[in-house]
Design an enzyme around this catalytic site. Structure first.
Site, mmCIF file in Angstrom:
data_model
loop_
_atom_site.group_PDB
_atom_site.id
_atom_site.type_symbol
_atom_site.label_atom_id
_atom_site.label_comp_id
_atom_site.label_asym_id
_atom_site.label_seq_id
_atom_site.Cartn_x
_atom_site.Cartn_y
_atom_site.Cartn_z
ATOM 1 N N LYS A 104 -10.795 -5.259 -0.185
ATOM 2 C CA LYS A 104 -12.215 -5.125 -0.577
ATOM 3 C C LYS A 104 -13.024 -6.355 -0.239
ATOM 4 O O LYS A 104 -14.213 -6.265 0.100
ATOM 5 C CB LYS A 104 -12.344 -4.795 -2.070
ATOM 6 C CG LYS A 104 -11.633 -5.753 -3.019
ATOM 7 C CD LYS A 104 -10.238 -5.287 -3.334
ATOM 8 C CE LYS A 104 -9.432 -6.369 -4.003
ATOM 9 N NZ LYS A 104 -8.287 -5.877 -4.725
ATOM 10 N N VAL A 144 -10.989 0.054 -3.703
ATOM 11 C CA VAL A 144 -11.778 0.172 -4.938
ATOM 12 C C VAL A 144 -10.996 0.967 -5.975
ATOM 13 O O VAL A 144 -10.594 2.108 -5.732
ATOM 14 C CB VAL A 144 -13.134 0.872 -4.668
ATOM 15 C CG1 VAL A 144 -13.952 0.930 -5.957
ATOM 16 C CG2 VAL A 144 -13.912 0.148 -3.581
ATOM 17 N N ILE A 163 -7.279 5.284 -8.125
ATOM 18 C CA ILE A 163 -8.299 6.316 -8.414
ATOM 19 C C ILE A 163 -8.993 6.697 -7.104
ATOM 20 O O ILE A 163 -9.505 5.830 -6.410
ATOM 21 C CB ILE A 163 -9.375 5.790 -9.398
ATOM 22 C CG1 ILE A 163 -8.736 5.239 -10.672
ATOM 23 C CG2 ILE A 163 -10.383 6.886 -9.725
ATOM 24 C CD1 ILE A 163 -9.737 4.592 -11.619
ATOM 25 N N GLU A 170 -5.545 -11.173 -8.120
ATOM 26 C CA GLU A 170 -5.697 -11.541 -6.711
ATOM 27 C C GLU A 170 -4.932 -12.838 -6.434
ATOM 28 O O GLU A 170 -4.615 -13.597 -7.368
ATOM 29 C CB GLU A 170 -7.180 -11.774 -6.387
ATOM 30 C CG GLU A 170 -8.022 -10.533 -6.457
ATOM 31 C CD GLU A 170 -7.498 -9.427 -5.552
ATOM 32 O OE1 GLU A 170 -7.419 -9.618 -4.346
ATOM 33 O OE2 GLU A 170 -7.157 -8.355 -6.076
ATOM 34 N N ASP A 223 -14.123 -10.143 -7.542
ATOM 35 C CA ASP A 223 -13.382 -8.956 -7.088
ATOM 36 C C ASP A 223 -14.138 -7.676 -7.476
ATOM 37 O O ASP A 223 -14.286 -6.764 -6.660
ATOM 38 C CB ASP A 223 -11.970 -8.980 -7.710
ATOM 39 C CG ASP A 223 -11.186 -7.733 -7.364
ATOM 40 O OD1 ASP A 223 -10.783 -7.595 -6.198
ATOM 41 O OD2 ASP A 223 -10.994 -6.875 -8.250
ATOM 42 N N LYS A 234 -15.955 -4.688 -5.063
ATOM 43 C CA LYS A 234 -15.746 -3.234 -5.202
ATOM 44 C C LYS A 234 -17.054 -2.498 -5.461
ATOM 45 O O LYS A 234 -17.303 -1.429 -4.896
ATOM 46 C CB LYS A 234 -14.743 -2.980 -6.325
ATOM 47 C CG LYS A 234 -13.339 -3.499 -6.001
ATOM 48 C CD LYS A 234 -12.465 -3.521 -7.235
ATOM 49 C CE LYS A 234 -11.073 -4.038 -6.942
ATOM 50 N NZ LYS A 234 -10.314 -4.372 -8.150
ATOM 51 N N GLY A 252 -1.683 -2.613 -8.921
ATOM 52 C CA GLY A 252 -0.230 -2.439 -8.983
ATOM 53 C C GLY A 252 0.293 -1.817 -7.696
ATOM 54 O O GLY A 252 -0.460 -1.213 -6.925
HETATM 55 P P1 NDP Z 1 0.575 -9.877 -1.505
HETATM 56 O O1 NDP Z 1 0.257 -11.325 -1.499
HETATM 57 O O2 NDP Z 1 1.567 -9.366 -2.472
HETATM 58 O O3 NDP Z 1 1.050 -9.424 -0.040
HETATM 59 C C1 NDP Z 1 0.486 -9.932 1.133
HETATM 60 C C2 NDP Z 1 1.594 -10.012 2.168
HETATM 61 O O4 NDP Z 1 1.045 -10.361 3.416
HETATM 62 C C3 NDP Z 1 2.658 -11.063 1.821
HETATM 63 O O5 NDP Z 1 3.934 -10.525 1.981
HETATM 64 C C4 NDP Z 1 2.372 -12.162 2.842
HETATM 65 O O6 NDP Z 1 3.524 -12.897 3.203
HETATM 66 C C5 NDP Z 1 1.884 -11.353 4.008
HETATM 67 N N1 NDP Z 1 1.112 -12.148 4.978
HETATM 68 C C6 NDP Z 1 0.274 -13.187 4.769
HETATM 69 N N2 NDP Z 1 -0.249 -13.625 5.938
HETATM 70 C C7 NDP Z 1 0.282 -12.834 6.897
HETATM 71 C C8 NDP Z 1 0.113 -12.794 8.306
HETATM 72 N N3 NDP Z 1 -0.647 -13.632 8.958
HETATM 73 N N4 NDP Z 1 0.834 -11.863 8.990
HETATM 74 C C9 NDP Z 1 1.644 -10.985 8.359
HETATM 75 N N5 NDP Z 1 1.815 -10.996 7.005
HETATM 76 C C10 NDP Z 1 1.146 -11.896 6.299
HETATM 77 O O7 NDP Z 1 -0.818 -9.112 -1.670
HETATM 78 P P2 NDP Z 1 -1.071 -7.665 -2.281
HETATM 79 O O8 NDP Z 1 -0.109 -6.704 -1.727
HETATM 80 O O9 NDP Z 1 -1.229 -7.760 -3.743
HETATM 81 O O10 NDP Z 1 -2.546 -7.368 -1.715
HETATM 82 C C11 NDP Z 1 -2.749 -6.947 -0.390
HETATM 83 C C12 NDP Z 1 -4.182 -6.455 -0.277
HETATM 84 O O11 NDP Z 1 -4.370 -5.369 -1.159
HETATM 85 C C13 NDP Z 1 -5.241 -7.489 -0.649
HETATM 86 O O12 NDP Z 1 -6.360 -7.300 0.155
HETATM 87 C C14 NDP Z 1 -5.567 -7.126 -2.100
HETATM 88 O O13 NDP Z 1 -6.852 -7.513 -2.495
HETATM 89 C C15 NDP Z 1 -5.466 -5.619 -2.028
HETATM 90 N N6 NDP Z 1 -5.207 -4.938 -3.278
HETATM 91 C C16 NDP Z 1 -4.196 -5.345 -4.080
HETATM 92 C C17 NDP Z 1 -3.930 -4.644 -5.241
HETATM 93 C C18 NDP Z 1 -2.816 -5.032 -6.146
HETATM 94 O O14 NDP Z 1 -2.653 -4.379 -7.191
HETATM 95 N N7 NDP Z 1 -2.012 -6.034 -5.813
HETATM 96 C C19 NDP Z 1 -4.719 -3.487 -5.626
HETATM 97 C C20 NDP Z 1 -5.759 -3.137 -4.696
HETATM 98 C C21 NDP Z 1 -5.990 -3.848 -3.565
HETATM 99 P P3 NDP Z 1 3.917 -14.198 2.350
HETATM 100 O O15 NDP Z 1 4.112 -13.733 0.947
HETATM 101 O O16 NDP Z 1 5.165 -14.657 2.996
HETATM 102 O O17 NDP Z 1 2.758 -15.143 2.491
HETATM 103 N N1 HSE Z 2 -7.012 -8.024 -8.719
HETATM 104 C C1 HSE Z 2 -7.412 -6.659 -8.741
HETATM 105 C C2 HSE Z 2 -7.542 -6.195 -10.168
HETATM 106 C C3 HSE Z 2 -6.398 -5.822 -8.004
HETATM 107 O O1 HSE Z 2 -7.119 -6.910 -11.082
HETATM 108 O O2 HSE Z 2 -8.091 -5.131 -10.409
HETATM 109 C C4 HSE Z 2 -6.904 -4.451 -7.721
HETATM 110 O O3 HSE Z 2 -7.922 -4.456 -6.784
#
Ligand code: NDP
Ligand code: HSE
Length: 436
Positions: free
Chosen positions: A105, A132, A136, A190, A201, A205, A302
């Protein structure tokens, strides 16, 4: 038919969930999509960890550009986050003719205009249901389900971390810092949790929802953003006494002068369903002319709830992959040449009601002076609560609820009240929405 091939960039919380759910439900998903959807290539900085998640049949690389360069990959899923490398990779994937799914987002709220224009030019889709409210399907609802309507306003609890913090602090008396640590451990927060607690954040959204609801460009820089770090426990308590709960809301409203776009803590009547959304759950209320008010509720963060939204986008793209780009659902719901130029209003022009808490000297005439200032500003009072001064105390708290007024008038009235010698501390102001 040959399965759609997906390349995952980043296999962390959401990427891991996406891989797992796609694998677990592959048969069901294929029956819905009309063909298989397979993750065949993954890029992550931690190759060993990525391999341990995906096994030997999926190619794992440490360079995301290798995924983009692979001609067999149909859809690139960006789950890295942030606006640095993620922006470059998304633009490069579009340039390479790949469809893109992202949960990012922050990236879309800030650089959406550029990204959607590039995708439009290339005739590829950029889908972002997961960006977002996590699981949902609110983007789908706004863009397609409510397409018959003129949407008037939307208001949502769209940050799980802050709702979790507010709920745990109120119910369990836990400290802000302890609950934030729990939210981080649970994968809600985040990478930079100030984005959660300072409202950024949620503003990302609501910016995206506002664009889709009203057909305006994404304009995060014009959003008013206030988080929960300055909220005091006593205001949560006083609000409850008056029949309200305090929630961090993202609000966007259509007014004749323009679009309100704001995130701030907000008093909501305790009897509204949205006031009872607790923990990391999210909910979005949408008010539209034909359907009336609708409410969307579910897990906003999550691993698997967010994966659910990512995979819904993968299925959508799979179904529309071969359709003429002109006949697809527009990225931002409205056709690119039919966007509105309605301005985003500065916060001073927003109309809302208020909760005010004044620490005042316990003296005769104080209430009259305060209410006099509000009356002179033409601000109507809805309710007043005065805490009884404690034994030996020479001060007390005065809580005032107002009816709607324009924010500039309230700023002026607060400045005047603050000058009174009987007002002993900075006045607390929290906005209030009746949401009816
Ligand atoms: P994480 O930090 O858990 O995962 C990100 C991953 O990307 C890590 O494994 C990281 O590796 C890897 N990474 C970082 N840089 C690179 C790169 N240059 N090339 C390849 N891989 C890379 O994040 P989330 O999964 O929590 O979030 C991902 C996205 O989803 C974000 O935009 C977040 O805002 C969004 N989001 C997250 C939610 C949540 O509940 N967590 C909900 C809704 C949206 P390493 O760990 O080794 O750095
Ligand atoms: N950091 C965000 C939250 C993750 O707490 O809602 C989902 O976008």
């Amino acid at each position: 038919m040959k399965p759609i091939q997906v390349g995952l960039l980043g296999i962390g919380t959401v990427g891991g969930g996406t891989f797992e759910v796609l694998k677990r439900n592959q048969e069901e998903i294929q029956r819905r999509a009309g063909r298989g959807i397979e993750v065949t290539m993954v890029a992550d900085l931690d190759v060993a960890r990525a391999k341990s998640i995906v096994g030997a049949n999926v190619q794992v690389v440490d360079d995301a550009r290798k995924v983009i360069a692979n001609p067999d990959i149909d859809i690139v899923v960006e789950l890295i986050g942030g606006y640095g490398i993620a922006k470059q990779l998304v633009l490069e994937a579009i340039e390479a003719g790949k469809h893109v799914v992202t949960a990012n987002k922050a990236l879309l709220a800030v650089h959406g205009t550029e990204i959607f224009a590039a995708a439009h030019k290339k005739g590829v889709m950029v889908a972002f249901e997961a960006a977002v409210a996590g699981g949902i399907p609110i983007i789908k609802a706004l863009r397609e389900g409510l397409t018959a309507n003129r949407i008037q306003w939307l208001a949502g609890i769209i940050n799980g971390t802050t709702n979790f913090i507010l709920s745990e602090m109120r119910d369990k008396g836990l400290t802000f810092d302890d609950v934030l640590k729990q939210a981080q451990a649970l994968g809600y927060a985040e990478a930079d949790p100030t984005f959660d607690i300072e409202g950024v954040d949620a503003a990302h959204k609501v910016t995206l929802m506002s664009a889709i609801a009203f057909g305006v460009p994404v304009q995060f820089d014009k959003a008013y953003v206030e988080g929960i770090t300055k909220l005091e426990a006593q205001d949560i308590k006083y609000a409850e006494q008056l029949g309200y709960r305090i929630k961090l809301l993202g609000i966007s409203k259509r007014t004749p002068a323009g679009i309100e776009l704001r995130v701030h803590p907000c008093l909501v009547p305790a009897k509204r369903l949205i006031a009872n959304v607790e923990g990391a759950m999210n909910a979005v209320m949408v008010h539209a002319d034909a359907v009336g008010t609708t409410l969307y509720y579910g897990k906003g963060a999550g691993s698997e709830p967010t994966a659910s939204a990512v995979i819904a986008d993968l299925v959508d793209i799979t179904r529309l992959h071969t359709a003429d780009p002109l006949n697809r659902v527009p990225h931002l719901a409205f056709q690119p040449d039919a966007m509105s130029s309605l301005p985003i209003l500065p916060i001073a022009q927003v109309v809302t009601s208020y909760y005010l808490r004044l620490r005042v000297a316990d003296q005769a005439g104080v209430l009259a002076k305060v209410t006099g200032i509000l009356a002179n500003a033409d601000i109507s009072i809805d309710a007043v609560l005065q805490r009884e001064a404690g034994e030996g105390e020479s001060h007390t708290d005065l809580i005032i609820l107002t009816h709607d007024c324009v924010e500039a008038k309230m700023n002026q009235a607060i400045a005047e009240m603050q000058q009174l010698s009987t007002v002993l501390a900075p006045i607390t102001r929290i906005r209030k929405e009746e949401l009816n």
